[in-house]
Design a protein around this motif. Structure first.
Motif, mmCIF file in Angstrom:
data_model
loop_
_atom_site.group_PDB
_atom_site.id
_atom_site.type_symbol
_atom_site.label_atom_id
_atom_site.label_comp_id
_atom_site.label_asym_id
_atom_site.label_seq_id
_atom_site.Cartn_x
_atom_site.Cartn_y
_atom_site.Cartn_z
ATOM 1 N N LEU A 47 5.772 44.855 20.991
ATOM 2 C CA LEU A 47 6.607 43.799 20.418
ATOM 3 C C LEU A 47 7.556 44.359 19.369
ATOM 4 C CD1 LEU A 47 3.977 40.914 20.048
ATOM 5 C CD2 LEU A 47 5.776 41.134 21.764
ATOM 6 N N GLN A 99 11.657 44.217 19.477
ATOM 7 C CA GLN A 99 12.433 43.658 18.368
ATOM 8 C C GLN A 99 13.499 44.648 17.907
ATOM 9 O OE1 GLN A 99 9.149 42.946 15.744
ATOM 10 N NE2 GLN A 99 9.047 40.757 16.207
ATOM 11 N N LEU A 137 16.311 44.884 20.449
ATOM 12 C CA LEU A 137 17.181 43.712 20.358
ATOM 13 C C LEU A 137 18.151 43.836 19.185
ATOM 14 C CD1 LEU A 137 14.915 40.595 21.115
ATOM 15 C CD2 LEU A 137 17.068 41.165 22.234
ATOM 16 N N ASP A 173 5.824 44.334 13.830
ATOM 17 C CA ASP A 173 6.381 43.148 14.494
ATOM 18 C C ASP A 173 6.493 41.984 13.521
ATOM 19 O OD1 ASP A 173 3.953 41.111 15.206
ATOM 20 O OD2 ASP A 173 3.265 43.175 15.305
ATOM 21 N N ARG A 191 10.083 40.069 12.852
ATOM 22 C CA ARG A 191 10.409 38.633 12.884
ATOM 23 C C ARG A 191 11.278 38.246 11.691
ATOM 24 N NH1 ARG A 191 4.662 35.890 14.827
ATOM 25 N NH2 ARG A 191 4.018 37.649 16.120
ATOM 26 N N LEU A 218 14.710 37.015 28.304
ATOM 27 C CA LEU A 218 13.388 37.619 28.152
ATOM 28 C C LEU A 218 12.693 37.488 29.499
ATOM 29 C CD1 LEU A 218 12.415 36.133 24.671
ATOM 30 C CD2 LEU A 218 13.404 38.370 25.149
ATOM 31 N N GLN A 277 4.541 36.588 22.516
ATOM 32 C CA GLN A 277 5.755 37.362 22.784
ATOM 33 C C GLN A 277 7.000 36.571 22.390
ATOM 34 O OE1 GLN A 277 5.042 37.815 26.917
ATOM 35 N NE2 GLN A 277 3.365 39.293 26.642
ATOM 36 N N LEU A 319 9.933 37.265 19.503
ATOM 37 C CA LEU A 319 11.266 37.631 19.994
ATOM 38 C C LEU A 319 12.283 36.502 19.998
ATOM 39 C CD1 LEU A 319 10.097 39.718 23.093
ATOM 40 C CD2 LEU A 319 10.898 40.617 20.899
#
Length: 812
Positions: free
Chosen positions: A257, A261, A264, A279, A283, A299, A307, A311
């Motif tokens: 995760l 992230q 992204l 993670d 966030r 996604l 998940q 995300l």
């Protein structure tokens, strides 16, 4: 033609073609045919299907659709110009198309000449006359004059006026435009055009909100392909975009995760120095940075709400952003707040589309090569509409001679296709252990069973059936299909209108899982459903403790031999035996051989569910105790008594006993069925007397209908949970003893065609249905004091009724 699926990547168009027309003239004829011809060629078309009243203005949807389309077709018909709506729409189109990079305009002259449009003469002049005093008339005239000078198509001069040829030329001309030239994934759009259009409508790109869209369906059905097509089509309408693949697989890594992230953030902000320590901090970073840009995120293959929490929390994104999520598990999407109307289920391909897809991969054409037509149909039938299977099979068969196709198809009938199996098994592997067992039971034993009956059976085997089946449905491992008829051989409710179903490959996967552990030793399989294998085990007496379930729908083996072979299956829980052909050839079989086989006559005491149609013996085996038995169904059996000599054994867990159409003579529940909930003795023509004792506290339904010899029914006062009593057609019934008060929860009572003389219903305040139709001997009828719930009372055919006390009937 190359596909329109990515045709709009360069400019970010949503639609390839926008059609403007006067609805009342052409909607169900020419325009409809043109629309479907364009779509069949992989072109996405916007066609407004609303009838707009004169004087209405163009709304928000139409100008947006016009701007989001590359090509604009205006169909000038004889009455096109009498519509304010059409003229305003046309001006909008012409303004957009002033800039060739924004759009391209093509006029179609449908039974009118370009000169008539340009100069507003003939039928066009007549249609335009109503606007002579409108202040916009000058602008409309100028626009029409300009449009008639542009490249277009004239029906009367193309194909001698034949509309089919005319439409073919239009589609050919559009599809050959350079706009379509650089895209080559046409095969991915087979059968997907409608899905793409629906998804685009749900996305409503340009509206100022944050919208999450879900795509669900079986593994291999095309969820990722669909998401890719839509992603490419609309990507350039966002500040940044990102397609995150294999979320499920990547999440298995301890830092999965966190890694997604970081990818992204770095891809969206073009900053490779971004570092995500965890993670949790990821966030926080996404929450801070995402509101500054309008994003498009896909996604792909999500299987856990955690998940999505890491995300794609909706509150992180700037209005106008869109998040597309693909998942096999619908519940994951619902739990994250994706609205049900924004969740799209991707179904399998139709046979026609499946043939097209196979042909593109196997023959590089739109239809099978000569000599391969029937073979292609067989491959498509095996694939059962699953695109992944079609692609895999047809690619492997590309260039192969007919004989290799035939050999490959023969192999498919016995061996699951490896690549497809691996992909489908992902959903199975994600299940909890009890859910896996439920899935295997459905795949091997219970497919096509009615849902409520399947739940009963699974619960009798100790499973949490309702929850488990719900999970399987949400993960697209099972589906429910509608049914309308009642089963003849089991106790099915009339409102049980759903059957368990699953894709053929999902079923095959389940069977493969069961068989794969011991592929050449079926006696070691825990579930058996293949007739030849079961008969071989029985004939060779190879039963083992590994066997837990047997489904034998048809056999010509002697019934006694079946029972003898069961003695080694000491862990058998599920036994379903159907039509026994051997018995049908010898109606007196049970009488002649019972004594001979009595020492070999056996049913395992481990049984929890037992169904044996036309059971040929008079009694259950002497050695059978049924301590674990929850449901027993023996329709049309030769049972006269449960055990020989009237012996009674306690069946402590029995909830359903169905001996429909059996030879049973009497039934007394005393000391035998303390937890009985349903007793079905329908059509037992030799049944004379039934006694439901006071220990049956949980009995809810008694169906004794059409027991023509039945004379007496006794129901204890303790049976207060009884809600349905069926005695209709018991033409010899003279005595119904409801000891004490009538069961207070009784809702339905059917007594038509009986010989009852008196009926006193006491305090049955919940009674909804009472039928005493054609009870010709009935002299006295006493209803409950209050019948507030009574909705149906049938009294016709009663000739001797002297005393009728209806209580207070509020509604009938």
């Amino acid at each position: 033609m190359a596909s329109a699926s990515t045709s709009s990547v360069e400019k970010g168009y949503i639609y390839d073609v926008f059609i403007s027309f006067r609805g009342k003239d052409l909607r169900t004829s020419f325009v409809d045919h043109l629309y479907h011809a364009l779509r069949k060629s992989g072109i996405i078309v916007f066609k407004d299907d609303k009838d707009i009243e004169v004087g209405q203005k163009i709304g928000d949807e139409l100008p947006k659709a016009i701007k989001d389309s590359k090509f604009h077709i205006v169909i000038f018909s004889k009455r096109y110009a009498d519509s304010y709506w059409c003229l305003n729409e046309f001006v909008e189109i012409l303004e957009i198309c002033q800039n060739p990079e924004e759009g391209t305009f093509f006029p179609i002259f449908y039974h009118v000449k370009p000169s008539e449009v340009r100069e507003q003469k003939g039928p066009v002049e007549k249609a335009f006359a109503k606007h002579s005093e409108n202040e916009a008339a000058g602008r409309w005239r100028a626009a029409m004059a300009e449009a008639a000078t542009l490249e277009g198509w004239e029906l009367d001069k193309t194909g001698d006026g034949h509309e089919v040829q005319f439409i073919e030329k239009i589609v050919q001309a559009i599809s050959q435009k350079p706009y379509f030239a650089n895209f080559s994934i046409n095969e991915n759009l087979v059968g997907m055009m409608t899905r793409v259009e629906k998804l685009l409508l749900s996305l409503q790109v340009g509206f100022d909100d944050v919208r999450m869209i879900g795509i669900t369906g079986l593994g291999g059905v095309g969820k990722t392909t669909l998401a890719s097509v839509v992603f490419n089509r609309i990507a350039n309408q966002f500040d940044v975009k990102s397609f995150v693949q294999n979320v499920r697989e990547r999440s298995k890594d301890p830092k999965g995760l966190q890694d997604m992230q970081q990818r992204l953030l770095t891809s969206m902000f073009g900053d490779q120095s971004i570092d995500v320590p965890s993670d949790f901090e990821g966030r926080s970073m996404m929450q801070r940075r995402m509101p500054s840009i309008k994003v498009l995120i896909v996604l792909d293959d999500v299987n856990d709400s955690k998940q999505l929490e890491a995300l794609a929390e909706p509150s992180w994104f700037r209005p106008g952003s869109r998040i597309i999520i693909t998942s096999r598990d619908r519940q994951v999407l619902v739990a994250h707040g994706v609205q049900s109307h924004n969740i799209h289920d991707v179904g399998t391909l139709s046979d026609e589309d499946a043939i097209r897809l196979l042909s593109r991969y196997a023959f590089k054409t739109e239809c099978p090569a000569e000599g391969y037509e029937e073979l292609s149909k067989k491959v498509v039938k095996y694939a059962a509409g699953l695109p992944l299977t079609i692609k895999t099979l047809s690619s492997s068969l590309h260039g192969c001679p007919v004989q290799e196709w035939e050999d490959g198809i023969t192999r498919l009938e016995t061996v699951p296709w490896g690549d497809t199996l691996k992909i489908l098994k992902i959903s199975y592997d994600a299940l909890e252990e009890d859910q896996k067992e439920i899935f295997l039971h459905v795949a091997c034993l219970l497919k096509d069973e009615r849902k409520k009956r399947a739940i009963r059976i699974l619960e009798s085997l100790g499973f949490r059936a309702k929850f488990g089946l719900g999970v399987l449905e949400k993960k697209s491992l099972i589906t429910l299909r509608d049914v309308t008829h009642r089963c003849d051989d089991c106790d099915c409710d009339y409102d049980d209108d759903k059957k368990l179903d699953m894709h053929d490959h999902i079923e095959e996967m389940g069977m493969h899982i069961v068989r794969n552990l011991h592929p050449v030793e079926p006696q070691q399989h825990k579930l058996l459903w293949i007739r030849d294998e079961i008969e071989d085990i029985i004939e060779k007496d190879m039963g083992t403790e590994a066997i837990k379930g047997i489904k034998l729908l048809e056999t010509d083996l002697p019934p006694a031999k079946i029972l003898h072979s069961l003695r080694k299956m000491s862990r058998l829980c599920f036994l379903q035996v159907g039509w026994i052909l051997y018995y049908e050839k010898s109606q007196s079989y049970s009488r002649r051989v019972y004594e001979y086989f009595t020492s070999k006559y056996h049913l395992p005491n481990s049984l929890q569910f037992l169904h044996w149609k036309r059971y040929p013996f008079r009694y259950l085996p002497k050695t059978f105790h049924g301590d674990k038995l929850v449901e027993m169904e023996m329709p049309s059996s030769h049972i006269h008594q449960l055990w020989k000599g009237g012996e009674k054994k306690v069946l402590p867990k029995l909830r359903l006993l169905d001996l429909t159409g059996s030879k049973l003579e009497t039934f007394d529940s005393a000391g035998m069925t303390p937890n009985l909930e349903k007793l079905v003795l329908r059509g037992c023509e030799k049944l004379v007397e039934v006694n439901i004792s006071d220990e049956c506290l949980y009995v809810k339904k008694l169906d004794l209908s059409n027991c023509t010899a039945l004379e007496k029914v006794t129901i204890s006062n303790e049976c207060q949970n009884l809600d349905k009593l069926e005695l209709g057609g018991c033409i010899s019934l003279r005595e119904l003893q409801l000891h004490g008060e009538c069961p207070s929860r009784l809702e339905s009572l059917y007594l038509s065609d009986t010989k009852l003389r008196s009926l006193k219903l006491g305090l049955a305040a919940n009674l909804e249905v009472l039928s005493v139709e054609q009870c010709e001997d009935l002299e006295e009828l006493v209803m409950p004091v209050e019948c507030q719930k009574l909705t149906a009372l049938t009294l016709c055919g009663i000739k001797k009724l002297r005393s009728f006390n209806p209580g207070r009937i509020w509604k009938i």
